[in-house]
Design a protein around this motif. Sequence first.
Motif, short mmCIF file in Angstrom:
data_model
loop_
_atom_site.label_atom_id
_atom_site.label_comp_id
_atom_site.label_asym_id
_atom_site.label_seq_id
_atom_site.Cartn_x
_atom_site.Cartn_y
_atom_site.Cartn_z
N ALA A 120 0.83 -1.22 0.00
CA ALA A 120 0.00 0.00 0.00
C ALA A 120 0.86 1.26 0.00
N TYR A 121 2.02 1.21 0.63
CA TYR A 121 2.88 2.40 0.67
C TYR A 121 3.52 2.67 -0.69
N PHE A 122 3.86 1.62 -1.40
CA PHE A 122 4.39 1.79 -2.76
C PHE A 122 3.35 2.41 -3.68
N ASN A 123 2.12 2.01 -3.54
CA ASN A 123 1.05 2.46 -4.43
C ASN A 123 0.43 3.79 -4.02
N ASP A 124 0.86 4.36 -2.92
CA ASP A 124 0.35 5.65 -2.45
C ASP A 124 1.46 6.69 -2.56
N ILE A 125 1.39 7.57 -3.54
CA ILE A 125 2.49 8.52 -3.78
C ILE A 125 2.59 9.59 -2.71
N THR A 126 1.65 9.63 -1.76
CA THR A 126 1.75 10.60 -0.66
C THR A 126 2.61 10.07 0.48
N THR A 127 3.04 8.80 0.41
CA THR A 127 3.84 8.21 1.48
C THR A 127 5.25 7.93 0.98
N PRO A 128 6.23 7.85 1.90
CA PRO A 128 7.58 7.46 1.49
C PRO A 128 7.61 6.01 1.03
N CYS A 129 8.58 5.66 0.21
CA CYS A 129 8.77 4.28 -0.22
C CYS A 129 10.11 4.18 -0.94
N ASN A 130 11.02 3.40 -0.39
CA ASN A 130 12.34 3.25 -1.01
C ASN A 130 12.28 2.60 -2.38
N LYS A 131 11.26 1.77 -2.61
CA LYS A 131 11.14 1.12 -3.91
C LYS A 131 10.70 2.13 -4.97
N ARG A 132 9.90 3.10 -4.56
CA ARG A 132 9.40 4.12 -5.49
C ARG A 132 10.31 5.34 -5.55
N VAL A 133 10.78 5.78 -4.38
CA VAL A 133 11.69 6.93 -4.28
C VAL A 133 12.87 6.51 -3.41
N PRO A 134 13.96 6.04 -4.01
CA PRO A 134 15.09 5.54 -3.24
C PRO A 134 15.55 6.54 -2.18
N GLY A 135 15.76 6.02 -0.96
CA GLY A 135 16.24 6.85 0.12
C GLY A 135 15.17 7.53 0.93
N SER A 136 13.89 7.35 0.57
CA SER A 136 12.81 8.05 1.27
C SER A 136 12.34 7.31 2.52
N GLY A 137 12.66 6.02 2.63
CA GLY A 137 12.26 5.27 3.82
C GLY A 137 11.27 4.17 3.51
N CYS A 138 11.03 3.30 4.50
CA CYS A 138 10.06 2.21 4.36
C CYS A 138 9.11 2.24 5.54
N PRO A 139 7.97 2.95 5.41
CA PRO A 139 7.03 3.03 6.52
C PRO A 139 6.37 1.71 6.88
N ALA A 140 6.42 0.72 5.98
CA ALA A 140 5.79 -0.57 6.27
C ALA A 140 6.44 -1.26 7.46
N ILE A 141 7.72 -1.03 7.68
CA ILE A 141 8.42 -1.73 8.75
C ILE A 141 7.84 -1.38 10.12
N GLU A 142 7.42 -0.14 10.29
CA GLU A 142 6.78 0.27 11.55
C GLU A 142 5.27 0.35 11.41
N GLY A 143 4.75 0.22 10.19
CA GLY A 143 3.32 0.40 9.94
C GLY A 143 2.59 -0.88 9.64
N ASP A 144 1.77 -0.86 8.59
CA ASP A 144 0.97 -2.03 8.22
C ASP A 144 1.83 -2.99 7.41
#
Length: 330
Positions: A120-144
């Motif tokens: 869900a974080y990859f598919n939501d451009i309002t959230t960080p995602c290292n797969k989509r924007v390298p270096g932005s973070g992975c909120p899934a690890i602490e999130g859903d």
Amino acid sequence: MREFGYHRATDPSDAVAVLGAHPDARFLGGGTNLVDLVKAGVERPTMLVDVSRLPLDRIEVTPDGGLHIGAAIVNSDLAAHPEVRRRYPALAQAVLAGASGQLRNMATVGGNLLQRTRCAYFNDITTPCNKRVPGSGCPAIEGDHHNHAILGASESCAAVHPSDLTVALTAFDAVVSYQTSQGPGELPFTEFYLPVRDTPHRETALPPGALVTGVTLPPAPLAAHSRFRKVRERASYAFAIGSVVAALDVQDHVVRDVRLAFGAVASRPWHARKAERQLAGAPAEPASFAAAADAELAAARPLPHNGYKVTLMRNLVVAVLTEITEEASR
């Protein structure tokens, strides 16, 4: 609405050449994943190169008894092909479990290999995602992360690969064919998907601008008795929370050969090689199957809310291998 160009490729060389001239272009097959990503703003191509009508839509028996599957084959045709059903039934089962009939009528083999994660974080451009924007973070690890990886993940990404079809291709050591401006090439499935590490945005080892043209399955007699099993959160049309492809060759109650691969537990289809090695020569019984699953899953590093997958996959391995063994003994 962002404007983009459209080009219908006439052959693989033409497709590769057009993509080379437009660095932000994307190949378009069935579009069942790409179109969604464009709508969500995850992908922003300047050009779509339509490869759906290229002459890559045949399934052929190879001289050594394997199968070559063209990248433009749609999933429905793949699952219905008599040679696929006879030689690699787990492959047909995986395809039929993978989506709705409407999607299977559109989605192609090549696109299935390259589909992006459904995190869900990859598919939501309002959230960080290292797969989509390298270096932005992975909120899934602490999130859903209840459906995220337990094997092979890193601090940079815990997303899983969504494909069912590729789990079967992994179990049977498929080889991917591709075309670049330099000519054709091949990659074994063992090298096709890259480990996550700190570069989750680099998902495959394909050269830049490469077009997948097909997949070859080597001959595997034990694959004729293979099986695919998928667990999901609803009865149909859902991505796996865990899946297994298994094939066994048993003689005198002893495992002579085995193939085993997992889906929905890592960033790529997971070839369970430790389990395969432990099972070779072992008694074909639930205790052996459980021990082999435990050996493979010893490397699991679940997050706080997806530890259930370890137990799920252990039970799934035992159940599927036991069913195959009992069926073979009848």
